[in-house]
Scaffold this motif. Sequence first.
Motif, PDB file in Angstrom:
ATOM      1  N   GLY A 139       0.826  -1.200   0.000  1.00 45.78           N
ATOM      2  CA  GLY A 139       0.000   0.000   0.000  1.00 45.78           C
ATOM      3  C   GLY A 139       0.859   1.247   0.000  1.00 45.78           C
ATOM      4  N   GLN A 140       0.233   2.388  -0.243  1.00 44.58           N
ATOM      5  CA  GLN A 140       0.944   3.660  -0.180  1.00 44.58           C
ATOM      6  C   GLN A 140       0.793   4.200   1.241  1.00 44.58           C
ATOM      7  N   PRO A 141       1.879   4.183   2.037  1.00 44.47           N
ATOM      8  CA  PRO A 141       1.760   4.596   3.431  1.00 44.47           C
ATOM      9  C   PRO A 141       1.669   6.108   3.587  1.00 44.47           C
ATOM     10  N   SER A 142       1.267   6.512   4.752  1.00 41.93           N
ATOM     11  CA  SER A 142       1.274   7.940   5.100  1.00 41.93           C
ATOM     12  C   SER A 142       1.743   8.065   6.540  1.00 41.93           C
ATOM     13  N   GLU A 143       2.336   9.201   6.865  1.00 37.53           N
ATOM     14  CA  GLU A 143       2.807   9.411   8.223  1.00 37.53           C
ATOM     15  C   GLU A 143       2.656  10.874   8.618  1.00 37.53           C
ATOM     16  N   GLU A 144       2.513  11.083   9.908  1.00 34.47           N
ATOM     17  CA  GLU A 144       2.337  12.430  10.449  1.00 34.47           C
ATOM     18  C   GLU A 144       3.239  12.587  11.667  1.00 34.47           C
ATOM     19  N   THR A 145       3.846  13.779  11.788  1.00 30.83           N
ATOM     20  CA  THR A 145       4.618  14.105  12.980  1.00 30.83           C
ATOM     21  C   THR A 145       3.662  14.551  14.089  1.00 30.83           C
ATOM     22  N   VAL A 146       3.827  13.998  15.264  1.00 34.61           N
ATOM     23  CA  VAL A 146       2.945  14.323  16.392  1.00 34.61           C
ATOM     24  C   VAL A 146       3.624  15.392  17.250  1.00 34.61           C
ATOM     25  N   LYS A 163      -0.594  16.661  24.127  1.00 34.29           N
ATOM     26  CA  LYS A 163      -1.791  15.965  24.589  1.00 34.29           C
ATOM     27  C   LYS A 163      -2.139  14.808  23.655  1.00 34.29           C
ATOM     28  N   VAL A 164      -1.988  15.052  22.350  1.00 30.41           N
ATOM     29  CA  VAL A 164      -2.243  13.985  21.371  1.00 30.41           C
ATOM     30  C   VAL A 164      -1.216  12.872  21.543  1.00 30.41           C
ATOM     31  N   LEU A 165       0.045  13.257  21.768  1.00 35.54           N
ATOM     32  CA  LEU A 165       1.101  12.257  21.933  1.00 35.54           C
ATOM     33  C   LEU A 165       0.852  11.397  23.173  1.00 35.54           C
ATOM     34  N   GLU A 166       0.452  12.046  24.253  1.00 34.16           N
ATOM     35  CA  GLU A 166       0.153  11.312  25.490  1.00 34.16           C
ATOM     36  C   GLU A 166      -1.002  10.337  25.279  1.00 34.16           C
ATOM     37  N   ALA A 167      -2.024  10.790  24.537  1.00 32.77           N
ATOM     38  CA  ALA A 167      -3.161   9.917  24.244  1.00 32.77           C
ATOM     39  C   ALA A 167      -2.748   8.750  23.343  1.00 32.77           C
ATOM     40  N   LEU A 168      -1.844   9.033  22.401  1.00 32.05           N
ATOM     41  CA  LEU A 168      -1.374   7.976  21.503  1.00 32.05           C
ATOM     42  C   LEU A 168      -0.671   6.870  22.270  1.00 32.05           C
ATOM     43  N   TYR A 169       0.154   7.246  23.238  1.00 30.82           N
ATOM     44  CA  TYR A 169       0.847   6.243  24.033  1.00 30.82           C
ATOM     45  C   TYR A 169      -0.148   5.365  24.801  1.00 30.82           C
ATOM     46  N   LYS A 185       6.603  10.194  15.291  1.00 29.10           N
ATOM     47  CA  LYS A 185       5.724  10.094  14.127  1.00 29.10           C
ATOM     48  C   LYS A 185       4.814   8.870  14.248  1.00 29.10           C
ATOM     49  N   LEU A 186       3.654   9.002  13.617  1.00 27.26           N
ATOM     50  CA  LEU A 186       2.730   7.878  13.492  1.00 27.26           C
ATOM     51  C   LEU A 186       2.595   7.559  12.017  1.00 27.26           C
ATOM     52  N   ARG A 187       2.802   6.283  11.671  1.00 24.99           N
ATOM     53  CA  ARG A 187       2.726   5.857  10.272  1.00 24.99           C
ATOM     54  C   ARG A 187       1.632   4.817  10.116  1.00 24.99           C
ATOM     55  N   PRO A 221     -10.936   5.733  26.177  1.00 23.35           N
ATOM     56  CA  PRO A 221     -11.309   7.117  26.496  1.00 23.35           C
ATOM     57  C   PRO A 221     -10.374   8.140  25.851  1.00 23.35           C
ATOM     58  N   GLU A 222      -9.190   7.716  25.443  1.00 19.55           N
ATOM     59  CA  GLU A 222      -8.239   8.645  24.806  1.00 19.55           C
ATOM     60  C   GLU A 222      -8.456   8.780  23.310  1.00 19.55           C
ATOM     61  N   TRP A 223      -9.400   8.004  22.760  1.00 21.11           N
ATOM     62  CA  TRP A 223      -9.571   7.971  21.306  1.00 21.11           C
ATOM     63  C   TRP A 223      -9.913   9.342  20.730  1.00 21.11           C
ATOM     64  N   LYS A 224     -10.712  10.106  21.422  1.00 16.41           N
ATOM     65  CA  LYS A 224     -11.151  11.402  20.913  1.00 16.41           C
ATOM     66  C   LYS A 224      -9.970  12.300  20.568  1.00 16.41           C
ATOM     67  N   ALA A 225      -8.895  12.230  21.370  1.00 17.60           N
ATOM     68  CA  ALA A 225      -7.735  13.093  21.152  1.00 17.60           C
ATOM     69  C   ALA A 225      -6.922  12.689  19.926  1.00 17.60           C
ATOM     70  N   VAL A 226      -6.990  11.440  19.518  1.00 11.87           N
ATOM     71  CA  VAL A 226      -6.167  10.970  18.398  1.00 11.87           C
ATOM     72  C   VAL A 226      -6.992  10.688  17.151  1.00 11.87           C
ATOM     73  N   LYS A 227      -8.296  10.834  17.241  1.00 10.11           N
ATOM     74  CA  LYS A 227      -9.176  10.463  16.139  1.00 10.11           C
ATOM     75  C   LYS A 227      -8.833  11.199  14.852  1.00 10.11           C
ATOM     76  N   LYS A 228      -8.659  12.521  14.928  1.00 10.03           N
ATOM     77  CA  LYS A 228      -8.393  13.301  13.719  1.00 10.03           C
ATOM     78  C   LYS A 228      -7.055  12.905  13.091  1.00 10.03           C
ATOM     79  N   LEU A 229      -6.050  12.665  13.921  1.00  8.21           N
ATOM     80  CA  LEU A 229      -4.740  12.257  13.415  1.00  8.21           C
ATOM     81  C   LEU A 229      -4.848  10.943  12.648  1.00  8.21           C
ATOM     82  N   VAL A 230      -5.546   9.983  13.218  1.00  3.91           N
ATOM     83  CA  VAL A 230      -5.697   8.684  12.564  1.00  3.91           C
ATOM     84  C   VAL A 230      -6.498   8.817  11.272  1.00  3.91           C
TER      85      VAL A 230
END
Length: 381
Positions: A102-109, A113-119, A144-146, A167-176
């Motif tokens: 697939g063609q991957p994508s990645e974003e710098t976090v 607050k988003v980083l803490e939720a991602l962990y 980064k999240l890929r 419960p942390e999903w809301k903070a990372v939803k847009k990034l994903v």
Amino acid sequence: MSAIHTNAQHRHDFVLLFDVLDGNPNGDPDGGNLPRVDMETMHGLVTDVCLKRKIRNWIATYGDLMAENSEEARRLKLFVKHHGVLNDQIREAYLAEGLPVGQPSEETVRDSKVLEALYQVREFLPSSFTLFEEDDDNNDPVIKLRYSGELDADELKEQLQESEASPEWKAVKKLVEDLIKNSRKPKKSLQNTEKAKHWMCANFFDVRMFGAVMSTGLNAGQVRGPMQLTFSRSIDPVFPEDLAITRVAVADAKDREKLQTIGRKTKISYGLYRGYGFFSAPLAKQTGVTDRDLELFWEAVQGMFEVVDRSASRGLMAVRGLYIFSHENPLGNAPAHKLFDRISVQKRPEVDTPRSFDHYVIELDETNWPQGVTLTKLIEG
């Protein structure tokens, strides 16, 4: 020249006898982990999946004792293993064959607050998402999240369900969602699927022996395994018991003056089980099963209770009989059920309640033996 029972170009049907003394051979999670039984007859049951797990454990242990990079060790990897991620195994096939995932994508976090939720949520994310650290253009470390881009919409929806419950999903939803939007799933290709399937068969013992569905992420197709097992059923009814147990230690100091902590243990006093198996030569040819694979399978069946399966909960389990009917014709020389009927297992007439293997008599009917069928007794009594 290999013995006929280890020859993968022949059909094999087999009878397996094993027993358990004061243990639980296969607990039912829907029944408080009590030993499985046929509720109408109270005969004990052991599932095919349970036996395959023990065979896989034997193969894994055998493979661990070999040189890591040897040819045989490479062919003895397992697709289904404890805490394994199936999609990671399929991805390995694609990468090994140089196929597009697939063609991957990645974003710098950058948002803390988003980083803490991602962990917090990353353990629930599908394995196609990777959180990693690398240096930016100024040699400063960034997180980064890929996303690999390998899942379609339905697969994503299914695999993100557990993440969305956090419960942390809301903070990372847009990034994903941004990562998914910017990625692209590889085009479906029958040729790529076949290449991946071939690689999986060549490298995973359980795929080429038992088969597997390998389309839960990247598509490696579906393999119909040449070795199939039935449920095993006890010769006589069994009585599942749920026993109370105590311990002299306590988990916390505040409980020191309380009565001994009570737990539970489930078992049957004794059961002799009979199961069946079937090996198809035409399917073995498709998956690449070798004579050595078949030889290892028989060794695994004989040693599946001996090597890594011993536990107090299972009591004393032993393989008591392994009778293999091998056919000269790859399509068979006699019906399996008629061959199985030649092996009779009966409780001795003077025994009321069986409590050992000696309480049974095993007889083999060798009259009018079918032409082209050879019986190998790997374990007898």
